[in-house]
Design a protein around this motif. Sequence first.
Motif, short mmCIF file in Angstrom:
data_model
loop_
_atom_site.label_atom_id
_atom_site.label_comp_id
_atom_site.label_asym_id
_atom_site.label_seq_id
_atom_site.Cartn_x
_atom_site.Cartn_y
_atom_site.Cartn_z
N ASP A 39 74.27 -8.35 134.73
CA ASP A 39 75.50 -8.88 135.32
C ASP A 39 75.52 -8.62 136.82
OD1 ASP A 39 78.04 -9.63 136.07
OD2 ASP A 39 79.07 -8.28 134.69
N LYS A 40 75.34 -9.68 137.59
CA LYS A 40 75.29 -9.51 139.05
C LYS A 40 76.62 -9.08 139.64
CE LYS A 40 76.00 -14.39 140.13
NZ LYS A 40 75.38 -15.57 140.71
N ASN A 41 77.70 -9.20 138.88
CA ASN A 41 79.02 -8.77 139.35
C ASN A 41 79.37 -7.35 138.93
OD1 ASN A 41 79.62 -11.32 140.57
ND2 ASN A 41 79.92 -12.13 138.51
N ASP A 42 78.49 -6.72 138.19
CA ASP A 42 78.72 -5.34 137.75
C ASP A 42 78.67 -4.42 138.96
OD1 ASP A 42 78.23 -2.65 136.78
OD2 ASP A 42 77.84 -3.55 134.83
N LYS A 43 79.69 -3.62 139.12
CA LYS A 43 79.80 -2.73 140.30
C LYS A 43 79.34 -1.30 140.01
CE LYS A 43 81.58 -5.98 142.78
NZ LYS A 43 80.64 -6.91 143.33
N THR A 44 78.68 -1.09 138.87
CA THR A 44 78.19 0.24 138.53
C THR A 44 77.17 0.68 139.58
OG1 THR A 44 78.48 -0.29 136.19
CG2 THR A 44 77.08 1.60 136.71
N PRO A 45 77.25 1.91 140.07
CA PRO A 45 76.27 2.38 141.05
C PRO A 45 74.83 2.28 140.50
CG PRO A 45 78.09 3.93 140.87
CD PRO A 45 78.25 2.93 139.76
N LEU A 46 73.89 2.02 141.39
CA LEU A 46 72.50 1.82 141.00
C LEU A 46 71.95 3.01 140.21
CD1 LEU A 46 69.92 0.15 141.00
CD2 LEU A 46 69.38 1.11 143.26
N LYS A 47 72.26 4.22 140.63
CA LYS A 47 71.75 5.40 139.91
C LYS A 47 72.19 5.40 138.45
CE LYS A 47 69.57 7.63 143.20
NZ LYS A 47 68.15 7.86 143.16
N GLU A 48 73.42 5.01 138.20
CA GLU A 48 73.90 4.94 136.81
C GLU A 48 73.24 3.79 136.07
OE1 GLU A 48 77.97 4.37 134.25
OE2 GLU A 48 78.13 5.31 136.22
N GLN A 49 73.04 2.66 136.75
CA GLN A 49 72.34 1.53 136.13
C GLN A 49 70.91 1.92 135.77
OE1 GLN A 49 72.98 -1.50 139.13
NE2 GLN A 49 74.54 -2.46 137.85
N GLN A 50 70.28 2.72 136.62
CA GLN A 50 68.93 3.18 136.32
C GLN A 50 68.93 4.04 135.05
OE1 GLN A 50 68.46 4.50 140.55
NE2 GLN A 50 66.33 3.95 140.13
N SER A 51 69.95 4.85 134.86
CA SER A 51 70.04 5.65 133.64
C SER A 51 70.16 4.76 132.42
CB SER A 51 71.25 6.59 133.71
OG SER A 51 71.08 7.52 134.74
N VAL A 52 70.92 3.68 132.55
CA VAL A 52 71.05 2.71 131.47
C VAL A 52 69.69 2.07 131.18
CG1 VAL A 52 72.11 0.51 130.80
CG2 VAL A 52 73.50 2.30 131.88
N MET A 53 68.98 1.69 132.23
CA MET A 53 67.67 1.05 132.06
C MET A 53 66.69 1.97 131.33
SD MET A 53 67.03 -0.78 135.72
CE MET A 53 68.35 -1.61 136.57
#
Length: 109
Positions: A39-53
Amino acid sequence: MQKLADVDPSDTGKKNKRRFEVSLGTSEEREKAWNSILDKNDKTPLKEQQSVMVGYLVSPRYEASSDEKKFFDAAEQVFRDRDSMFAKAYFRDLFPKGDNVLYYMERLR
């Protein structure tokens, strides 16, 4: 997982908790996590997105054939719609770790 977060309330503890939630989550929770990654509109910080990945990739529910296809199918969208830091994280943290090297090479062409 809450106990882990209680023991380590730091940012690292929060990222670890999120990674475990995705890794051990249900199929529906993993699908929701995947959709949030794209989701390109997701405002989650990159570090947290990396944890999800990372949680997504190391999940015992990871299905090589379908999840690898999803990864490559979304790659062009990621490079088109997201910034370079996110695209780097996407490839570093979600690139398949299996033995299907010929498939990976073909998909990257």
